[in-house]
Motif scaffolding. Structure first.
Motif, PDB file in Angstrom:
ATOM      1  N   MET A   1       2.898  -9.173 -19.293  1.00 52.90           N
ATOM      2  CA  MET A   1       4.284  -8.208 -18.969  1.00 52.90           C
ATOM      3  C   MET A   1       5.003  -8.922 -19.284  1.00 52.90           C
ATOM      4  O   MET A   1       5.311 -10.318 -19.196  1.00 52.90           O
ATOM      5  CB  MET A   1       3.490  -7.908 -17.796  1.00 52.90           C
ATOM      6  N   SER A   2       6.399  -8.919 -20.027  1.00 49.90           N
ATOM      7  CA  SER A   2       7.555  -9.126 -20.537  1.00 49.90           C
ATOM      8  C   SER A   2       8.380  -9.729 -18.703  1.00 49.90           C
ATOM      9  O   SER A   2       8.231  -9.196 -18.193  1.00 49.90           O
ATOM     10  CB  SER A   2       8.589  -8.612 -21.651  1.00 49.90           C
ATOM     11  N   ASN A   3       9.348 -10.483 -18.825  1.00 51.34           N
ATOM     12  CA  ASN A   3      10.498 -11.015 -17.586  1.00 51.34           C
ATOM     13  C   ASN A   3      10.864  -9.556 -17.964  1.00 51.34           C
ATOM     14  O   ASN A   3      11.531  -8.933 -16.934  1.00 51.34           O
ATOM     15  CB  ASN A   3      11.224 -12.087 -18.159  1.00 51.34           C
ATOM     16  N   LYS A   4      11.955  -9.441 -18.596  1.00 48.20           N
ATOM     17  CA  LYS A   4      11.995  -7.478 -18.441  1.00 48.20           C
ATOM     18  C   LYS A   4      11.370  -6.763 -17.675  1.00 48.20           C
ATOM     19  O   LYS A   4      12.541  -6.128 -17.385  1.00 48.20           O
ATOM     20  CB  LYS A   4      12.635  -7.282 -20.083  1.00 48.20           C
ATOM     21  N   ALA A   5       9.962  -6.425 -18.443  1.00 46.63           N
ATOM     22  CA  ALA A   5       9.637  -5.351 -18.016  1.00 46.63           C
ATOM     23  C   ALA A   5       9.302  -5.611 -15.986  1.00 46.63           C
ATOM     24  O   ALA A   5       8.888  -4.896 -15.327  1.00 46.63           O
ATOM     25  CB  ALA A   5       8.323  -5.427 -18.277  1.00 46.63           C
ATOM     26  N   LYS A   6       9.232  -7.404 -15.550  1.00 45.89           N
ATOM     27  CA  LYS A   6       9.134  -7.900 -14.164  1.00 45.89           C
ATOM     28  C   LYS A   6      10.275  -7.617 -13.724  1.00 45.89           C
ATOM     29  O   LYS A   6       9.846  -7.347 -12.641  1.00 45.89           O
ATOM     30  CB  LYS A   6       8.474  -9.351 -14.466  1.00 45.89           C
ATOM     31  N   THR A   7      11.538  -7.687 -14.074  1.00 49.78           N
ATOM     32  CA  THR A   7      12.424  -6.876 -13.275  1.00 49.78           C
ATOM     33  C   THR A   7      12.498  -5.855 -12.849  1.00 49.78           C
ATOM     34  O   THR A   7      13.365  -5.315 -12.080  1.00 49.78           O
ATOM     35  CB  THR A   7      14.151  -7.750 -14.013  1.00 49.78           C
ATOM     36  N   LYS A   8      12.093  -4.862 -13.866  1.00 48.94           N
ATOM     37  CA  LYS A   8      12.556  -3.781 -13.437  1.00 48.94           C
ATOM     38  C   LYS A   8      11.207  -2.699 -12.211  1.00 48.94           C
ATOM     39  O   LYS A   8      10.373  -3.586 -12.419  1.00 48.94           O
ATOM     40  CB  LYS A   8      12.645  -2.253 -14.887  1.00 48.94           C
ATOM     41  N   LYS A   9      11.740  -2.053 -12.122  1.00 48.18           N
ATOM     42  CA  LYS A   9      10.692  -1.609 -10.320  1.00 48.18           C
ATOM     43  C   LYS A   9       9.581  -0.599 -11.379  1.00 48.18           C
ATOM     44  O   LYS A   9      10.215   0.007 -12.616  1.00 48.18           O
ATOM     45  CB  LYS A   9      11.743  -0.969  -9.365  1.00 48.18           C
ATOM     46  N   PRO A  10       8.799  -0.173 -11.342  1.00 51.33           N
ATOM     47  CA  PRO A  10       7.452   0.120 -11.645  1.00 51.33           C
ATOM     48  C   PRO A  10       7.904   1.731 -11.252  1.00 51.33           C
ATOM     49  O   PRO A  10       8.709   2.033 -10.636  1.00 51.33           O
ATOM     50  CB  PRO A  10       6.364   0.057 -10.580  1.00 51.33           C
ATOM     51  N   THR A  11       7.052   3.225 -12.193  1.00 52.39           N
ATOM     52  CA  THR A  11       7.920   3.656 -12.194  1.00 52.39           C
ATOM     53  C   THR A  11       6.687   4.167 -12.039  1.00 52.39           C
ATOM     54  O   THR A  11       6.820   6.539 -11.100  1.00 52.39           O
ATOM     55  CB  THR A  11       7.740   5.131 -13.720  1.00 52.39           C
ATOM     56  N   HIS A  12       5.691   4.257 -11.382  1.00 48.33           N
ATOM     57  CA  HIS A  12       4.569   4.748 -10.914  1.00 48.33           C
ATOM     58  C   HIS A  12       3.784   3.855  -9.728  1.00 48.33           C
ATOM     59  O   HIS A  12       4.319   2.724  -9.715  1.00 48.33           O
ATOM     60  CB  HIS A  12       3.490   5.351 -11.832  1.00 48.33           C
ATOM     61  N   GLU A  13       2.810   4.663  -8.587  1.00 44.80           N
ATOM     62  CA  GLU A  13       2.452   3.492  -7.722  1.00 44.80           C
ATOM     63  C   GLU A  13       0.870   3.646  -8.180  1.00 44.80           C
ATOM     64  O   GLU A  13       0.339   4.794  -8.197  1.00 44.80           O
ATOM     65  CB  GLU A  13       3.409   3.417  -6.984  1.00 44.80           C
ATOM     66  N   ALA A  14      -0.252   2.839  -8.235  1.00 47.42           N
ATOM     67  CA  ALA A  14      -1.257   3.034  -7.739  1.00 47.42           C
ATOM     68  C   ALA A  14      -1.647   3.061  -5.923  1.00 47.42           C
ATOM     69  O   ALA A  14      -1.287   2.148  -6.001  1.00 47.42           O
ATOM     70  CB  ALA A  14      -1.739   2.041  -8.619  1.00 47.42           C
ATOM     71  N   PHE A  15      -2.339   3.666  -6.426  1.00 42.86           N
ATOM     72  CA  PHE A  15      -2.743   3.867  -4.755  1.00 42.86           C
ATOM     73  C   PHE A  15      -5.030   3.805  -4.458  1.00 42.86           C
ATOM     74  O   PHE A  15      -5.049   4.458  -5.902  1.00 42.86           O
ATOM     75  CB  PHE A  15      -2.220   5.105  -3.879  1.00 42.86           C
ATOM     76  N   VAL A  16      -5.104   3.567  -3.862  1.00 42.65           N
ATOM     77  CA  VAL A  16      -6.820   3.376  -3.971  1.00 42.65           C
ATOM     78  C   VAL A  16      -7.343   4.563  -2.796  1.00 42.65           C
ATOM     79  O   VAL A  16      -5.744   4.244  -1.475  1.00 42.65           O
ATOM     80  CB  VAL A  16      -7.179   2.288  -2.716  1.00 42.65           C
ATOM     81  N   VAL A  17      -8.031   5.497  -2.900  1.00 40.91           N
ATOM     82  CA  VAL A  17      -7.282   6.809  -1.582  1.00 40.91           C
ATOM     83  C   VAL A  17      -8.521   7.298  -1.636  1.00 40.91           C
ATOM     84  O   VAL A  17      -9.916   7.756  -2.482  1.00 40.91           O
ATOM     85  CB  VAL A  17      -7.368   8.196  -2.537  1.00 40.91           C
ATOM     86  N   THR A  18      -9.329   6.948  -0.017  1.00 38.80           N
ATOM     87  CA  THR A  18     -10.744   7.400   0.423  1.00 38.80           C
ATOM     88  C   THR A  18     -10.389   8.359   1.137  1.00 38.80           C
ATOM     89  O   THR A  18      -9.234   9.092   2.040  1.00 38.80           O
ATOM     90  CB  THR A  18     -11.351   6.710   1.505  1.00 38.80           C
ATOM     91  N   GLY A  19     -11.453   9.143   1.322  1.00 40.35           N
ATOM     92  CA  GLY A  19     -11.826  11.114   2.072  1.00 40.35           C
ATOM     93  C   GLY A  19     -10.922  12.085   0.993  1.00 40.35           C
ATOM     94  O   GLY A  19     -10.274  11.686   0.383  1.00 40.35           O
ATOM     95  N   GLU A  20     -10.980  13.067   1.973  1.00 40.88           N
ATOM     96  CA  GLU A  20     -10.149  14.664   1.069  1.00 40.88           C
ATOM     97  C   GLU A  20      -9.464  14.733   2.153  1.00 40.88           C
ATOM     98  O   GLU A  20      -9.531  14.628   3.590  1.00 40.88           O
ATOM     99  CB  GLU A  20     -11.726  15.412   1.083  1.00 40.88           C
ATOM    100  N   SER A  21      -8.083  15.971   1.484  1.00 40.89           N
ATOM    101  CA  SER A  21      -7.261  16.596   2.455  1.00 40.89           C
ATOM    102  C   SER A  21      -6.823  15.896   3.489  1.00 40.89           C
ATOM    103  O   SER A  21      -6.026  14.981   3.086  1.00 40.89           O
ATOM    104  CB  SER A  21      -8.243  17.561   2.795  1.00 40.89           C
ATOM    105  N   ASP A  22      -6.876  16.762   4.662  1.00 42.14           N
ATOM    106  CA  ASP A  22      -5.815  15.458   5.432  1.00 42.14           C
ATOM    107  C   ASP A  22      -6.082  14.844   6.013  1.00 42.14           C
ATOM    108  O   ASP A  22      -5.776  13.616   6.646  1.00 42.14           O
ATOM    109  CB  ASP A  22      -6.193  17.271   6.837  1.00 42.14           C
ATOM    110  N   ASN A  23      -7.363  14.393   6.100  1.00 40.87           N
ATOM    111  CA  ASN A  23      -8.105  13.163   6.821  1.00 40.87           C
ATOM    112  C   ASN A  23      -8.081  12.474   4.997  1.00 40.87           C
ATOM    113  O   ASN A  23      -9.302  10.909   5.705  1.00 40.87           O
ATOM    114  CB  ASN A  23      -9.722  13.579   6.483  1.00 40.87           C
ATOM    115  N   ALA A  24      -7.808  11.519   4.034  1.00 41.27           N
ATOM    116  CA  ALA A  24      -7.875  11.441   3.144  1.00 41.27           C
ATOM    117  C   ALA A  24      -6.867   9.882   3.431  1.00 41.27           C
ATOM    118  O   ALA A  24      -5.370  10.250   4.287  1.00 41.27           O
ATOM    119  CB  ALA A  24      -7.037  11.831   1.690  1.00 41.27           C
ATOM    120  N   PHE A  25      -6.942   8.635   3.084  1.00 42.36           N
ATOM    121  CA  PHE A  25      -6.398   7.693   3.889  1.00 42.36           C
ATOM    122  C   PHE A  25      -5.737   6.887   2.663  1.00 42.36           C
ATOM    123  O   PHE A  25      -6.881   6.676   1.685  1.00 42.36           O
ATOM    124  CB  PHE A  25      -7.033   6.764   4.284  1.00 42.36           C
TER     125      PHE A  25
END
Length: 64
Positions: A1-25
């Motif tokens: 990844m270029s230095n230019k891209a590194k200085t910008k904030k990400p447009t999206h975030e990556a999550f790992v999700v366990t569980g379902e609905s209201d019980n999701a973490f």
């Protein structure tokens, strides 16, 4: 990844999700930046999930 891209904030975030609905973490595990041509993304993870779903969501701006 270029230095230019590194200085910008990400447009999206990556999550790992366990569980379902209201019980999701949700655990944030990285950031996602679009390619300049709009045809792909770079994903930078700080952890690798052993289970659950990998979910990419638009980043929410924080005011604090």
């Amino acid at each position: 990844m270029s230095n230019k891209a590194k200085t910008k904030k990400p447009t999206h975030e990556a999550f790992v999700v366990t569980g379902e609905s209201d019980n999701a973490f949700w655990t944030k595990i990285g950031g996602v930046w679009p390619h300049e041509d709009g045809k792909g993304f770079n994903v930078e993870l700080v952890a690798l999930p052993l289970g659950g779903r990998l979910t990419i969501r638009e980043r929410k701006e924080t005011t604090s």
